[in-house]
Design a protein around this motif. Structure first.
Motif, PDB file in Angstrom:
ATOM      1  N   ASN A 122      25.716  17.644 -22.495  1.00  0.00           N
ATOM      2  CA  ASN A 122      25.274  17.896 -21.121  1.00  0.00           C
ATOM      3  C   ASN A 122      26.136  17.176 -20.092  1.00  0.00           C
ATOM      4  N   TYR A 123      26.805  16.118 -20.507  1.00  0.00           N
ATOM      5  CA  TYR A 123      27.713  15.452 -19.576  1.00  0.00           C
ATOM      6  C   TYR A 123      28.847  16.384 -19.155  1.00  0.00           C
ATOM      7  N   LEU A 124      29.244  17.296 -20.043  1.00  0.00           N
ATOM      8  CA  LEU A 124      30.289  18.272 -19.690  1.00  0.00           C
ATOM      9  C   LEU A 124      29.823  19.173 -18.556  1.00  0.00           C
ATOM     10  N   ILE A 125      28.554  19.543 -18.567  1.00  0.00           N
ATOM     11  CA  ILE A 125      28.003  20.369 -17.487  1.00  0.00           C
ATOM     12  C   ILE A 125      28.027  19.584 -16.181  1.00  0.00           C
ATOM     13  N   TRP A 126      27.639  18.326 -16.247  1.00  0.00           N
ATOM     14  CA  TRP A 126      27.646  17.507 -15.039  1.00  0.00           C
ATOM     15  C   TRP A 126      29.070  17.298 -14.522  1.00  0.00           C
ATOM     16  N   MET A 127      30.035  17.235 -15.415  1.00  0.00           N
ATOM     17  CA  MET A 127      31.428  17.147 -14.999  1.00  0.00           C
ATOM     18  C   MET A 127      31.825  18.411 -14.239  1.00  0.00           C
ATOM     19  N   GLU A 128      31.361  19.566 -14.712  1.00  0.00           N
ATOM     20  CA  GLU A 128      31.654  20.816 -14.002  1.00  0.00           C
ATOM     21  C   GLU A 128      31.006  20.824 -12.625  1.00  0.00           C
ATOM     22  N   VAL A 129      29.789  20.320 -12.541  1.00  0.00           N
ATOM     23  CA  VAL A 129      29.119  20.215 -11.240  1.00  0.00           C
ATOM     24  C   VAL A 129      29.948  19.336 -10.301  1.00  0.00           C
ATOM     25  N   GLY A 130      30.421  18.204 -10.804  1.00  0.00           N
ATOM     26  CA  GLY A 130      31.247  17.312  -9.999  1.00  0.00           C
ATOM     27  C   GLY A 130      32.567  17.939  -9.592  1.00  0.00           C
ATOM     28  N   ARG A 131      33.200  18.630 -10.522  1.00  0.00           N
ATOM     29  CA  ARG A 131      34.493  19.287 -10.252  1.00  0.00           C
ATOM     30  C   ARG A 131      34.333  20.374  -9.190  1.00  0.00           C
ATOM     31  N   THR A 132      33.276  21.166  -9.307  1.00  0.00           N
ATOM     32  CA  THR A 132      33.011  22.227  -8.328  1.00  0.00           C
ATOM     33  C   THR A 132      32.747  21.628  -6.952  1.00  0.00           C
ATOM     34  N   SER A 133      32.032  20.520  -6.915  1.00  0.00           N
ATOM     35  CA  SER A 133      31.755  19.832  -5.660  1.00  0.00           C
ATOM     36  C   SER A 133      33.046  19.316  -5.027  1.00  0.00           C
ATOM     37  N   LEU A 134      33.910  18.717  -5.833  1.00  0.00           N
ATOM     38  CA  LEU A 134      35.190  18.218  -5.332  1.00  0.00           C
ATOM     39  C   LEU A 134      35.998  19.354  -4.714  1.00  0.00           C
ATOM     40  N   ILE A 135      36.091  20.457  -5.433  1.00  0.00           N
ATOM     41  CA  ILE A 135      36.869  21.604  -4.958  1.00  0.00           C
ATOM     42  C   ILE A 135      36.286  22.140  -3.649  1.00  0.00           C
ATOM     43  N   LYS A 136      34.972  22.189  -3.570  1.00  0.00           N
ATOM     44  CA  LYS A 136      34.306  22.651  -2.348  1.00  0.00           C
ATOM     45  C   LYS A 136      34.602  21.703  -1.181  1.00  0.00           C
ATOM     46  N   GLU A 137      34.569  20.389  -1.439  1.00  0.00           N
ATOM     47  CA  GLU A 137      34.872  19.411  -0.391  1.00  0.00           C
ATOM     48  C   GLU A 137      36.311  19.529   0.091  1.00  0.00           C
ATOM     49  N   GLY A 195      37.672  22.360   0.449  1.00  0.00           N
ATOM     50  CA  GLY A 195      37.692  23.598   1.217  1.00  0.00           C
ATOM     51  C   GLY A 195      37.907  24.861   0.405  1.00  0.00           C
ATOM     52  N   PHE A 196      37.729  24.785  -0.917  1.00  0.00           N
ATOM     53  CA  PHE A 196      37.989  25.928  -1.783  1.00  0.00           C
ATOM     54  C   PHE A 196      36.789  26.240  -2.663  1.00  0.00           C
ATOM     55  N   GLN A 197      36.850  27.412  -3.339  1.00  0.00           N
ATOM     56  CA  GLN A 197      35.818  27.797  -4.294  1.00  0.00           C
ATOM     57  C   GLN A 197      36.470  28.529  -5.465  1.00  0.00           C
ATOM     58  N   TYR A 198      35.973  28.207  -6.673  1.00  0.00           N
ATOM     59  CA  TYR A 198      36.457  28.923  -7.846  1.00  0.00           C
ATOM     60  C   TYR A 198      36.248  30.426  -7.713  1.00  0.00           C
ATOM     61  N   ALA A 199      35.153  30.836  -7.086  1.00  0.00           N
ATOM     62  CA  ALA A 199      34.842  32.269  -6.953  1.00  0.00           C
ATOM     63  C   ALA A 199      35.962  33.014  -6.235  1.00  0.00           C
TER      64      ALA A 199
END
Length: 141
Positions: A25-40, A42-46
């Motif tokens: 589950n830590y891997l999922i939380w890492m993805e949450v953190g990575r997505t947040s960083l990218i959003k901050e 100014g970008f989105q994986y989508a």
């Protein structure tokens, strides 16, 4: 250093029979953190995916230091550890509610074409992402 900070409440379903967070589950939380960083930044994986580009994980390194338990809130710090225009290595620290280190980790990623999985250059395909990653990388030095 530019770090993104995200809080994650530990859910019961994320724990094992010992009452601690199941290691994967830590891997999922890492993805949450990575997505947040990218959003901050100014970008989105989508948006990347709309252009037919994916960013798979090619390597993960996780060190478990202290358990987290149901009902606690984990703090996930995420940053760009390394970047060379092609590969990105994200760094992570996951903290307990007492700010003790629970996990340290890195994940390595490349961008690939979705139909062929052939790697592409972030520098060429996404120059704005490249500039942002270079900027936060320079902030570290």
């Amino acid at each position: 250093m530019f770090k993104s900070t995200t809080n994650v409440e530990v859910r019961y379903a994320e724990t094992d029979q010992m009452g601690v967070v199941y290691h994967a589950n830590y891997l999922i939380w890492m993805e949450v953190g990575r997505t947040s960083l990218i959003k901050e930044l100014g970008f989105q994986y989508a948006d990347m995916e709309k252009e037919g580009i994916l960013s798979p994980v090619i390597d993960v390194n996780v060190s478990y230091k202290k358990p987290l338990r149901y009902g606690q809130t984990a703090t996930v710090h995420t940053w760009v550890e390394q970047y060379d225009g092609f590969r990105v290595v994200y760094g992570y620290e996951i903290l307990t509610p007492d700010n003790d280190l629970a996990v340290t980790a890195t994940s390595s990623h490349v961008c690939v074409k979705s139909e062929t999985f052939r790697p592409i250059s972030i520098r060429k395909k996404f120059p704005h992402w490249h500039e942002a990653y270079e900027r936060v990388k320079k902030e570290d030095n």
